[in-house]
Design a protein around this motif. Structure first.
Motif, PDB file in Angstrom:
ATOM      1  N   VAL A   1       0.790   3.506   9.586  1.00  0.00           N
ATOM      2  CA  VAL A   1       1.300   2.869  10.802  1.00  0.00           C
ATOM      3  C   VAL A   1       0.358   1.759  11.261  1.00  0.00           C
ATOM      4  CG1 VAL A   1       1.573   3.292  13.281  1.00  0.00           C
ATOM      5  CG2 VAL A   1       2.789   4.717  11.631  1.00  0.00           C
ATOM      6  N   VAL A   2      -0.947   2.015  11.169  1.00  0.00           N
ATOM      7  CA  VAL A   2      -1.920   0.984  11.549  1.00  0.00           C
ATOM      8  C   VAL A   2      -1.898  -0.167  10.551  1.00  0.00           C
ATOM      9  CG1 VAL A   2      -4.351   0.509  11.989  1.00  0.00           C
ATOM     10  CG2 VAL A   2      -3.357   2.689  12.710  1.00  0.00           C
ATOM     11  N   LEU A   3      -1.877   0.142   9.269  1.00  0.00           N
ATOM     12  CA  LEU A   3      -1.853  -0.915   8.245  1.00  0.00           C
ATOM     13  C   LEU A   3      -0.604  -1.777   8.354  1.00  0.00           C
ATOM     14  CD1 LEU A   3      -3.230   1.139   5.226  1.00  0.00           C
ATOM     15  CD2 LEU A   3      -4.294  -0.906   6.205  1.00  0.00           C
ATOM     16  N   SER A   4       0.518  -1.159   8.695  1.00  0.00           N
ATOM     17  CA  SER A   4       1.744  -1.924   8.864  1.00  0.00           C
ATOM     18  C   SER A   4       1.603  -2.916  10.015  1.00  0.00           C
ATOM     19  CB  SER A   4       2.919  -0.976   9.126  1.00  0.00           C
ATOM     20  OG  SER A   4       4.116  -1.689   9.349  1.00  0.00           O
ATOM     21  N   GLN A   5       0.978  -2.484  11.105  1.00  0.00           N
ATOM     22  CA  GLN A   5       0.767  -3.379  12.240  1.00  0.00           C
ATOM     23  C   GLN A   5      -0.230  -4.495  11.916  1.00  0.00           C
ATOM     24  OE1 GLN A   5       0.766  -1.415  16.332  1.00  0.00           O
ATOM     25  NE2 GLN A   5       0.344   0.342  15.022  1.00  0.00           N
ATOM     26  N   LEU A   6      -1.056  -4.252  10.893  1.00  0.00           N
ATOM     27  CA  LEU A   6      -2.017  -5.263  10.457  1.00  0.00           C
ATOM     28  C   LEU A   6      -1.433  -6.180   9.386  1.00  0.00           C
ATOM     29  CD1 LEU A   6      -5.205  -3.012  10.302  1.00  0.00           C
ATOM     30  CD2 LEU A   6      -4.735  -4.813  11.971  1.00  0.00           C
ATOM     31  N   GLY A   7      -0.127  -6.062   9.157  1.00  0.00           N
ATOM     32  CA  GLY A   7       0.560  -7.003   8.289  1.00  0.00           C
ATOM     33  C   GLY A   7       0.758  -6.579   6.851  1.00  0.00           C
ATOM     34  N   GLN A   8       0.485  -5.304   6.524  1.00  0.00           N
ATOM     35  CA  GLN A   8       0.640  -4.843   5.146  1.00  0.00           C
ATOM     36  C   GLN A   8       2.031  -4.225   4.946  1.00  0.00           C
ATOM     37  OE1 GLN A   8      -2.164  -5.638   3.261  1.00  0.00           O
ATOM     38  NE2 GLN A   8      -2.696  -6.476   5.258  1.00  0.00           N
ATOM     39  N   LYS A   9       2.537  -4.305   3.724  1.00  0.00           N
ATOM     40  CA  LYS A   9       3.750  -3.577   3.354  1.00  0.00           C
ATOM     41  C   LYS A   9       3.337  -2.159   2.971  1.00  0.00           C
ATOM     42  CE  LYS A   9       6.234  -7.646   1.661  1.00  0.00           C
ATOM     43  NZ  LYS A   9       6.884  -8.291   0.480  1.00  0.00           N
ATOM     44  N   CYS A  10       3.979  -1.159   3.560  1.00  0.00           N
ATOM     45  CA  CYS A  10       3.517   0.215   3.421  1.00  0.00           C
ATOM     46  C   CYS A  10       4.632   1.153   2.975  1.00  0.00           C
ATOM     47  CB  CYS A  10       2.941   0.709   4.747  1.00  0.00           C
ATOM     48  SG  CYS A  10       1.466  -0.190   5.281  1.00  0.00           S
ATOM     49  N   ASP A  11       4.274   2.062   2.069  1.00  0.00           N
ATOM     50  CA  ASP A  11       5.171   3.106   1.588  1.00  0.00           C
ATOM     51  C   ASP A  11       4.474   4.453   1.760  1.00  0.00           C
ATOM     52  OD1 ASP A  11       6.263   0.725   0.622  1.00  0.00           O
ATOM     53  OD2 ASP A  11       6.959   1.611  -1.237  1.00  0.00           O
ATOM     54  N   TRP A  12       5.261   5.484   2.038  1.00  0.00           N
ATOM     55  CA  TRP A  12       4.711   6.828   2.157  1.00  0.00           C
ATOM     56  C   TRP A  12       5.282   7.726   1.076  1.00  0.00           C
ATOM     57  CZ3 TRP A  12       7.182  11.272   5.064  1.00  0.00           C
ATOM     58  CH2 TRP A  12       6.356  12.409   5.010  1.00  0.00           C
ATOM     59  N   ALA A  13       4.417   8.531   0.455  1.00  0.00           N
ATOM     60  CA  ALA A  13       4.822   9.560  -0.502  1.00  0.00           C
ATOM     61  C   ALA A  13       4.415  10.907   0.075  1.00  0.00           C
ATOM     62  CB  ALA A  13       4.153   9.328  -1.858  1.00  0.00           C
TER      63      ALA A  13
ATOM     64  N   ASP B   1       8.364   2.391   4.127  1.00  0.00           N
ATOM     65  CA  ASP B   1       9.377   2.799   3.163  1.00  0.00           C
ATOM     66  C   ASP B   1       9.162   4.256   2.748  1.00  0.00           C
ATOM     67  OD1 ASP B   1      10.455   3.062   0.221  1.00  0.00           O
ATOM     68  OD2 ASP B   1      11.452   1.315   1.069  1.00  0.00           O
ATOM     69  N   LEU B   2      10.238   5.025   2.665  1.00  0.00           N
ATOM     70  CA  LEU B   2      10.163   6.449   2.342  1.00  0.00           C
ATOM     71  C   LEU B   2      10.745   6.765   0.975  1.00  0.00           C
ATOM     72  CD1 LEU B   2      11.327   7.884   5.806  1.00  0.00           C
ATOM     73  CD2 LEU B   2       9.037   7.189   5.100  1.00  0.00           C
ATOM     74  N   GLY B   3      10.922   5.749   0.143  1.00  0.00           N
ATOM     75  CA  GLY B   3      11.577   5.944  -1.148  1.00  0.00           C
ATOM     76  C   GLY B   3      10.828   6.843  -2.109  1.00  0.00           C
ATOM     77  N   CYS B   4       9.533   7.030  -1.911  1.00  0.00           N
ATOM     78  CA  CYS B   4       8.739   7.890  -2.797  1.00  0.00           C
ATOM     79  C   CYS B   4       8.664   9.332  -2.305  1.00  0.00           C
ATOM     80  CB  CYS B   4       7.320   7.338  -2.941  1.00  0.00           C
ATOM     81  SG  CYS B   4       7.209   5.730  -3.741  1.00  0.00           S
ATOM     82  N   CYS B   5       9.323   9.642  -1.184  1.00  0.00           N
ATOM     83  CA  CYS B   5       9.224  10.986  -0.610  1.00  0.00           C
ATOM     84  C   CYS B   5      10.090  11.991  -1.366  1.00  0.00           C
ATOM     85  CB  CYS B   5       9.642  10.965   0.858  1.00  0.00           C
ATOM     86  SG  CYS B   5       8.438  10.148   1.927  1.00  0.00           S
ATOM     87  N   GLU B   6       9.725  13.263  -1.207  1.00  0.00           N
ATOM     88  CA  GLU B   6      10.524  14.377  -1.703  1.00  0.00           C
ATOM     89  C   GLU B   6      11.185  15.072  -0.515  1.00  0.00           C
ATOM     90  OE1 GLU B   6       7.418  16.632  -3.960  1.00  0.00           O
ATOM     91  OE2 GLU B   6       8.995  16.679  -5.489  1.00  0.00           O
TER      92      GLU B   6
ATOM     93  N   ILE C   1       0.843  -1.193   0.000  1.00  0.00           N
ATOM     94  CA  ILE C   1       0.000   0.000   0.000  1.00  0.00           C
ATOM     95  C   ILE C   1       0.878   1.243   0.000  1.00  0.00           C
ATOM     96  CG2 ILE C   1      -1.767   1.274   1.273  1.00  0.00           C
ATOM     97  CD1 ILE C   1      -2.489  -1.461   2.591  1.00  0.00           C
ATOM     98  N   LEU C   2       0.510   2.218  -0.832  1.00  0.00           N
ATOM     99  CA  LEU C   2       1.151   3.537  -0.838  1.00  0.00           C
ATOM    100  C   LEU C   2       0.138   4.554  -0.341  1.00  0.00           C
ATOM    101  CD1 LEU C   2       3.518   5.451  -1.794  1.00  0.00           C
ATOM    102  CD2 LEU C   2       2.237   5.660  -3.947  1.00  0.00           C
ATOM    103  N   ALA C   3       0.561   5.439   0.557  1.00  0.00           N
ATOM    104  CA  ALA C   3      -0.285   6.550   0.984  1.00  0.00           C
ATOM    105  C   ALA C   3       0.388   7.864   0.637  1.00  0.00           C
ATOM    106  CB  ALA C   3      -0.576   6.485   2.482  1.00  0.00           C
ATOM    107  N   VAL C   4      -0.381   8.788   0.076  1.00  0.00           N
ATOM    108  CA  VAL C   4       0.104  10.107  -0.330  1.00  0.00           C
ATOM    109  C   VAL C   4      -0.514  11.144   0.601  1.00  0.00           C
ATOM    110  CG1 VAL C   4       0.245  11.788  -2.209  1.00  0.00           C
ATOM    111  CG2 VAL C   4       0.245   9.333  -2.732  1.00  0.00           C
ATOM    112  N   GLY C   5       0.331  11.891   1.308  1.00  0.00           N
ATOM    113  CA  GLY C   5      -0.187  12.885   2.248  1.00  0.00           C
ATOM    114  C   GLY C   5       0.936  13.452   3.090  1.00  0.00           C
ATOM    115  N   ILE C   6       0.612  13.846   4.311  1.00  0.00           N
ATOM    116  CA  ILE C   6       1.611  14.529   5.127  1.00  0.00           C
ATOM    117  C   ILE C   6       1.939  13.741   6.393  1.00  0.00           C
ATOM    118  CG2 ILE C   6       0.815  16.764   4.296  1.00  0.00           C
ATOM    119  CD1 ILE C   6      -0.234  17.309   7.145  1.00  0.00           C
TER     120      ILE C   6
END
Length: 288
Positions: A45-57, A79-84, A3-8
């Motif tokens: 953070v919640v999705l990661s604890q529920l067993g998902q792989k998570c990335d933030w943009a 993962d923060l690889g999509c961040c600016e 899962i990727l989430a875009v926000g702050i």
């Protein structure tokens, strides 16, 4: 699932007070703590604890506070690889007053960073993701990002927390819309089902809509336009409501990704949000 989430992401400075003060009143905080906040990263953070792989943009400032945010997100394997990285500016900061009497929170937010851009999102390899979740911010660029996600066949959700100019024009793009009570009330609705029916003509064919309604539970429309409701699952004592909406969103996304129908996803999200309100912070929400 990835899962990727875009926000702050924000630095939250949380002061616990016996009761929220009136105007021009001075009170003493009984406790102060720092926390990483921000709707998108809370949901991850919640999705990661529920067993998902998570990335933030999102956008990270070049200041000491950003190191705190990075360390916290690393702790949850996000993962923060999509961040600016933004050379300058200050990490967005929320000054939170948390009432010990009610568990409610009042927030003063400061931000001077630019929003995550559609140009940055163009670099994201969408084929790597099973789901993309967007905060309803930066509407012109958000439109381009949603259009790209849709064109690439990636399931996506959009959180609508606050009224923003033109945001209603985006309602037909995501697969799932996640509304806040504050948004519905601002639009003049005091009945959640009535609000959902009002936006139904604007959503995509087969789209799903969820609306959290605090201590009164939540409602949803499935892809066939059927209306469902769930009660809230209040804890024995309300301790901390900060981030409860983000937790609800995580519960919806996780349940839908696992193939649950809307009715079950709605109840699961309400249960998870209720559990969060009975504890301080987000740790441990992945445990049964």
């Amino acid at each position: 699932m990835r899962i990727l989430a875009v926000g702050i992401a924000t630095l939250d400075i949380i002061n616990t007070v016996d009761a929220y003060p009136g105007e021009d009143q001075e009170v003493r905080a009984s406790q102060q703590r720092l926390s990483r906040g921000g709707n998108a990263t809370n949901t991850l953070v919640v999705l990661s604890q529920l067993g998902q792989k998570c990335d933030w943009a999102g956008v990270l400032a070049d200041d000491p506070d950003s190191s705190y945010l990075i360390a916290d997100l690393n702790r949850y394997n996000i993962d923060l690889g999509c961040c600016e990285a933004y050379p300058g500016g200050k990490t967005p900061t929320s000054y939170v007053s948390l009432s010990a009497a009610t568990g409610s929170r009042t927030i003063v937010h400061y931000r001077d960073l630019p929003e995550y851009s559609a140009a940055a999102f163009e670099k994201v390899a969408l084929e790597d993701y099973d789901w993309v979740h967007f905060e309803g911010r930066n509407v012109p660029d958000l439109a381009l990002m949603l259009q790209r996600a849709k064109a690439n066949g990636v399931s996506c959700s959009l959180e609508i927390e606050k009224p923003r100019a033109g945001i209603d024009e985006l309602f037909g793009l995501p697969d799932v819309l996640l509304f806040s009570r504050a948004y519905a009330v601002e639009k003049g609705y005091d009945q959640p089902a009535e609000f959902l029916r009002s936006v139904q003509p604007l959503i995509s064919r087969g789209g799903k809509v969820f609306l959290a309604w605090g201590e009164e539970g939540a409602v949803a429309l499935d892809a066939d336009g059927r209306l469902f409701s769930s009660p809230a699952f209040a804890p024995g004592q309300v301790v901390d409501t900060l981030g409860a909406g983000d937790v609800f969103n995580a519960g919806v996304i996780r349940a839908l990704l696992c193939g649950s129908p809307v009715e079950q996803a709605l109840e699961a999200a309400c249960r998870l949000a209720g559990k969060k309100c009975g504890q301080e912070g987000l740790d441990g929400l992945g445990r049964e």
